[in-house]
Design a protein around this motif. Structure first.
Motif, PDB file in Angstrom:
ATOM      1  N   LYS A   1       0.669  -0.950   0.025  1.00  0.00           N
ATOM      2  CA  LYS A   1      -0.048   0.174   0.077  1.00  0.00           C
ATOM      3  C   LYS A   1       0.856   1.291   0.161  1.00  0.00           C
ATOM      4  O   LYS A   1       1.817   1.404   0.747  1.00  0.00           O
ATOM      5  CB  LYS A   1      -0.908   0.070   1.331  1.00  0.00           C
ATOM      6  CG  LYS A   1      -1.722  -1.257   1.291  1.00  0.00           C
ATOM      7  CD  LYS A   1      -3.039  -1.312   0.805  1.00  0.00           C
ATOM      8  CE  LYS A   1      -4.033  -2.062   0.853  1.00  0.00           C
ATOM      9  NZ  LYS A   1      -5.421  -2.197  -0.009  1.00  0.00           N
TER      10      LYS A   1
ATOM     11  N   ILE B   1       2.981  -0.489   4.209  1.00  0.00           N
ATOM     12  CA  ILE B   1       2.590   0.757   3.857  1.00  0.00           C
ATOM     13  C   ILE B   1       3.996   1.599   3.449  1.00  0.00           C
ATOM     14  O   ILE B   1       4.837   1.899   4.473  1.00  0.00           O
ATOM     15  CB  ILE B   1       1.772   1.270   5.219  1.00  0.00           C
ATOM     16  CG1 ILE B   1       0.843   0.177   5.413  1.00  0.00           C
ATOM     17  CG2 ILE B   1       1.370   2.691   4.699  1.00  0.00           C
ATOM     18  CD1 ILE B   1       0.351   0.725   6.715  1.00  0.00           C
TER      19      ILE B   1
ATOM     20  N   HIS C   1      -4.828  -2.020   9.682  1.00  0.00           N
ATOM     21  CA  HIS C   1      -4.020  -3.182   9.291  1.00  0.00           C
ATOM     22  C   HIS C   1      -3.422  -3.679  10.576  1.00  0.00           C
ATOM     23  O   HIS C   1      -3.047  -4.938  10.933  1.00  0.00           O
ATOM     24  CB  HIS C   1      -3.226  -3.175   8.483  1.00  0.00           C
ATOM     25  CG  HIS C   1      -4.047  -2.952   6.989  1.00  0.00           C
ATOM     26  ND1 HIS C   1      -4.475  -4.207   6.309  1.00  0.00           N
ATOM     27  CD2 HIS C   1      -4.040  -2.059   6.093  1.00  0.00           C
ATOM     28  CE1 HIS C   1      -5.126  -3.691   5.164  1.00  0.00           C
ATOM     29  NE2 HIS C   1      -4.722  -2.493   5.072  1.00  0.00           N
TER      30      HIS C   1
ATOM     31  N   LEU D   1      -4.259   3.709   7.333  1.00  0.00           N
ATOM     32  CA  LEU D   1      -3.856   2.308   6.772  1.00  0.00           C
ATOM     33  C   LEU D   1      -3.436   1.569   8.146  1.00  0.00           C
ATOM     34  O   LEU D   1      -3.526   0.274   8.179  1.00  0.00           O
ATOM     35  CB  LEU D   1      -2.943   2.528   5.766  1.00  0.00           C
ATOM     36  CG  LEU D   1      -3.331   2.820   4.566  1.00  0.00           C
ATOM     37  CD1 LEU D   1      -2.396   3.059   3.591  1.00  0.00           C
ATOM     38  CD2 LEU D   1      -4.281   1.766   3.822  1.00  0.00           C
TER      39      LEU D   1
END
Length: 273
Positions: free
Chosen positions: A9, A52, A24, A20
């Motif tokens: 991501k 990320i 997660h 994010l």
């Protein structure tokens, strides 16, 4: 080695990165320059399900003069720190140490925030930040908070940064009048230090002498009591637990710490304004 499969991501803003992380949780790892995380992933010592990428957040890359303080964005590259005229003038220890990290390729990709958050006791900049008594700024869902560098490193590769937080800034006091020095011993220039020492005034920090980046409390106590560099350096290995490895034994590292601390204190005394 090949890392385990993961989902990639890319965050385009700090808020997106935080969202994010919240989504997660433990399954996610942040990627900045990649020089700390990717080797662990290749060895499968880190197996995140989601990576990320925050490397593109250019608003976290800056070096600013804020009166008596310098503020550095967490994604500022080692190369930019090394070549900053402001840091060379007002915090030369940091500029100098950044210029000794790895090679030019590493310095163009690696970031100061990534180095600190990784919490590797063998890394240079955590010790430098300790010697400079830095303050770190973390941002999370409830806003920002300041963390003293002395409270940041909690265990081997662990820090006090929350799982839902992002390091956004490093703050250091201007210290150009202080004596300073950075010494490290490596087998090759690009290797991790066998032992390293950062000195800023009467603050002394050690590289690769325990499970976390650490201050040399015994040396600092000796200096405060009026000891000369050679006398203070004899206490460099107090309360340390350096790794015992075939490449360098714990006893060798303890001896080397005393040698490098003496050299660094003598050099810092010569630089004192």
């Amino acid at each position: 080695m090949i890392p385990a499969a993961f989902t990639y991501k890319r965050a385009t803003t700090v808020d997106e990165a935080l969202n994010l992380l919240a989504e997660h949780g433990d399954d996610a790892k942040l990627l900045a320059g990649g020089h700390s995380l990717l080797p662990l992933m290749k060895l499968r010592l880190a197996v995140p399900e989601v990576v990320i990428d925050v490397g593109g957040l250019r608003d976290l890359s800056y070096i600013r003069d804020e009166g008596s303080q310098i503020r550095i964005g967490a994604l500022t590259r080692h190369h930019d720190i090394e070549h900053s005229d402001l840091l060379k003038r007002e915090a030369p220890l940091l500029a100098h140490a950044a210029g000794t990290i790895g090679d030019p390729q590493v310095r163009h990709r690696g970031t100061i925030g990534g180095s600190l958050v990784h919490g590797d006791p063998a890394s240079d900049l955590p010790a430098v930040a300790l010697a400079l008594d830095a303050v770190l700024v973390a941002q999370g869902p409830s806003g920002t908070r300041e963390i003293a560098i002395t409270d940041f490193f909690t265990d081997f590769f662990e820090t006090s940064l929350g799982e839902d937080e992002l390091l956004v800034e490093i703050r250091i006091e201007k210290n150009s009048a202080q004596g300073w020095d950075f010494q490290k011993f490596t087998k090759r220039a690009i290797d991790w230090a066998v032992v390293g020492v950062a000195v800023a005034g009467n603050r002394v920090a050690l590289v690769n002498m325990g499970p976390t980046p650490m201050r040399a409390a015994g040396v600092e106590e000796a200096l405060a009591s009026g000891a000369n560099p050679a006398e203070a350096a004899e206490r460099a290995a107090e309360n340390t637990s350096p790794p015992d490895q075939p490449t360098a034994s714990a006893d060798y590292r303890r001896h080397l710490a005393k040698v490098l601390v003496r050299r660094a204190l003598e050099a810092a005394a010569n630089r004192a304004g």
